[in-house]
Design an enzyme around this catalytic site. Structure first.
Site, PDB file in Angstrom:
ATOM      1  N   HIS A 217       0.797  -1.236   0.000  1.00 41.40           N
ATOM      2  CA  HIS A 217       0.000   0.000   0.000  1.00 41.40           C
ATOM      3  C   HIS A 217       0.826   1.281   0.000  1.00 41.40           C
ATOM      4  O   HIS A 217       0.294   2.367  -0.137  1.00 41.40           O
ATOM      5  CB  HIS A 217      -0.957   0.027   1.199  1.00 41.40           C
ATOM      6  CG  HIS A 217      -0.267   0.257   2.513  1.00 41.40           C
ATOM      7  ND1 HIS A 217       0.390  -0.721   3.181  1.00 41.40           N
ATOM      8  CD2 HIS A 217      -0.145   1.371   3.269  1.00 41.40           C
ATOM      9  CE1 HIS A 217       0.886  -0.241   4.306  1.00 41.40           C
ATOM     10  NE2 HIS A 217       0.591   1.036   4.373  1.00 41.40           N
TER      11      HIS A 217
HETATM   12  N1  UDP Z   1      -4.387  -5.762   8.118  1.00 39.60           N
HETATM   13  C1  UDP Z   1      -5.727  -6.140   8.120  1.00 39.60           C
HETATM   14  N2  UDP Z   1      -6.335  -6.438   6.925  1.00 39.60           N
HETATM   15  C2  UDP Z   1      -5.670  -6.399   5.730  1.00 39.60           C
HETATM   16  C3  UDP Z   1      -4.305  -6.000   5.737  1.00 39.60           C
HETATM   17  C4  UDP Z   1      -3.696  -5.677   6.946  1.00 39.60           C
HETATM   18  O1  UDP Z   1      -6.353  -6.217   9.178  1.00 39.60           O
HETATM   19  O2  UDP Z   1      -6.273  -6.685   4.685  1.00 39.60           O
HETATM   20  C5  UDP Z   1      -3.754  -5.409   9.402  1.00 39.60           C
HETATM   21  C6  UDP Z   1      -2.441  -6.063   9.710  1.00 39.60           C
HETATM   22  O3  UDP Z   1      -2.618  -7.324  10.344  1.00 39.60           O
HETATM   23  C7  UDP Z   1      -1.801  -5.065  10.662  1.00 39.60           C
HETATM   24  C8  UDP Z   1      -2.297  -3.734  10.125  1.00 39.60           C
HETATM   25  O4  UDP Z   1      -3.452  -4.038   9.333  1.00 39.60           O
HETATM   26  O5  UDP Z   1      -2.304  -5.246  11.979  1.00 39.60           O
HETATM   27  C9  UDP Z   1      -1.247  -3.054   9.292  1.00 39.60           C
HETATM   28  O6  UDP Z   1      -1.797  -1.964   8.654  1.00 39.60           O
HETATM   29  P1  UDP Z   1      -1.174  -1.311   7.347  1.00 39.60           P
HETATM   30  O7  UDP Z   1      -0.370  -2.322   6.626  1.00 39.60           O
HETATM   31  O8  UDP Z   1      -2.296  -0.632   6.639  1.00 39.60           O
HETATM   32  O9  UDP Z   1      -0.257  -0.144   7.925  1.00 39.60           O
HETATM   33  P2  UDP Z   1       1.271  -0.061   8.368  1.00 39.60           P
HETATM   34  O10 UDP Z   1       1.495  -1.118   9.402  1.00 39.60           O
HETATM   35  O11 UDP Z   1       2.117  -0.224   7.154  1.00 39.60           O
HETATM   36  O12 UDP Z   1       1.401   1.310   8.954  1.00 39.60           O
END
Ligand code: UDP
Length: 391
Positions: A217
């Site tokens: 993403h």
């Molecule tokens: N996650 C979720 N559904 C999805 C993809 C990710 O619940 O389809 C969860 C994942 O397990 C983690 C969080 O979203 O707990 C991570 O979010 P994201 O990747 O959007 O943000 P980042 O961690 O990169 O800031």
């Protein structure tokens, strides 16, 4: 003592959930949950309130999607009104999204014309949960959010030792920094059994440890047709070896559509999958936390540019390839199962095939990633507020 806990986007909900629960359980604190609305729909917001048993937000700011600056500015403006009305003793921000930065900035600049007696008109104490992580890549919007929020915070709660070193190098006094563990892992441990009961893997006909799970993403992965096109090609090639499941962020889905790349994937909402899945990666809408955690736990391999997913795979012992040039979470490489492989399509494919053919290290949980981080944070926060009151 009134404590405002701020959330705005998907990765905030997992981090705030254990804190809200812990703080609500204490006799001396009142919790007000603020949702900025940076993520606002069923799949990126509402489902997490249900899955994680988060209470309905007390205040919803409804800022929606916009450019980096506009989104930040909208939260800044609306959150100042909340601070004036609520007059909290402390504000807790989590992670590194635009709402984190904006709520921190509004708090740090708050001036009460006639402050409540107990705090002598001082601004609320500002606590940052997941402080000190640095990718050293200032082209990432999140890196800017992390740097500024940490420069403003009074209490900095860190998840790993690299963060202590980073904050020290930036001149943040040691007494502000508290090594408490990882609230995201509190949530993983608290909901692991419930995630196990999810039927998602059966619905998708995926065998135990017989599929690769992908998330992408970050703007640097999905905003360029060359980069996203290269990664899509890699996923198609990988799908000739193992089923590939790709629950895609709305931004990614939109870019795949715009760049004409969707045809390379098989699209299906969770449900029986046709034989075509054997040769095309399966593109899904974003999943709820319990379904996603279930797929993470049972995957043979995870490929991601997410920050949180690197941490979750570390604790689960599932091999993870991070499709970025760097990570702000080096402990996931030194202790965990994470490997940073960049975004070159050939290299990513070679690394993925290597990971499938050679069992990688199981890794071990980093220090204090034990499910008790929220408890430690709440104790330190309440103590700091008491000391401030007694001053
Ligand atoms: N996650 C979720 N559904 C999805 C993809 C990710 O619940 O389809 C969860 C994942 O397990 C983690 C969080 O979203 O707990 C991570 O979010 P994201 O990747 O959007 O943000 P980042 O961690 O990169 O800031």
């Amino acid at each position: 003592m009134k404590i405002l806990v701020c959330v705005g986007a998907r990765p905030n909900f997992m981090k705030a959930a254990p804190l809200v629960k812990e703080l609500k359980g204490l006799p001396e604190t009142t919790v007000v949950l603020i949702h900025t609305g940076q993520h606002y729909d069923e799949l990126m917001s509402d489902i997490f309130f249900a899955d994680l048993e988060l209470p309905r937000p007390d205040v919803y700011l409804g800022i929606g999607s916009a450019s980096q600056a506009v989104q930040t500015a909208r939260v800044l403006e609306r959150f100042e009104d909340v601070l004036l009305k609520e007059r909290p003793a402390a504000v807790v921000v989590v992670g590194d999204v635009n709402s984190t930065l904006a709520c921190a900035l509004a708090t740090a600049k708050m001036e009460y014309p006639d402050g409540p007696d107990s705090y002598r008109g001082e601004r609320p104490l500002l606590a940052h949960v997941e402080a000190g992580l640095r990718s050293f890549d200032r082209t990432m919007p999140e890196e800017i959010n992390r740097l500024v929020t940490d420069a403003l915070a009074d209490l900095l709660f860190v998840t790993e030792e690299s963060a202590i070193r980073n904050l020290r190098a930036e001149g943040i006094p040691d007494e502000k920094v508290h090594f408490v563990g990882n609230v995201m892992i509190d949530t993983l441990k608290a909901f692991s059994a419930r995630a196990e009961a999810s039927g998602i893997r059966a619905q998708l006909h995926l065998e135990e440890a017989e599929y690769a799970l992908v998330t992408l993403h970050r703007p640097s992965s999905v905003d360029s047709p060359q980069v996203l096109g290269g990664l899509a090609r890699t996923l198609v090639a990988l799908a000739q070896h193992i089923p590939v499941v790709f629950p895609a962020h709305p931004r990614t889905l939109q870019r795949l559509e715009t760049f004409g790349l969707k045809g390379q994937f098989c699209e299906s909402s969770p449900g029986p999958v046709e034989g075509s899945m054997k040769s095309k990666p399966l593109l899904l809408s974003p999943l709820g936390y319990l379904d996603f955690l279930h797929l993470l736990k049972h995957a043979r391999l995870v490929m991601t540019d997410s920050g949180g997913v690197q941490e979750e795979t570390t604790v689960l012992g599932v091999p993870c390839l991070t499709l970025r040039e760097n990570t702000e979470r080096p402990v996931t490489v030194t202790h965990g199962t994470n490997k940073i492989v960049g975004r070159d399509p050939e290299v990513v494919l070679a690394e993925a095939l290597q990971a499938l053919s050679h069992p990688s290290k199981r890794g071990k949980a980093p220090p204090l990633w034990d499910g008790q981080a929220a408890q430690r944070i709440a104790a330190i926060l309440v103590q700091a507020l008491k000391e401030r009151k007694d001053r």
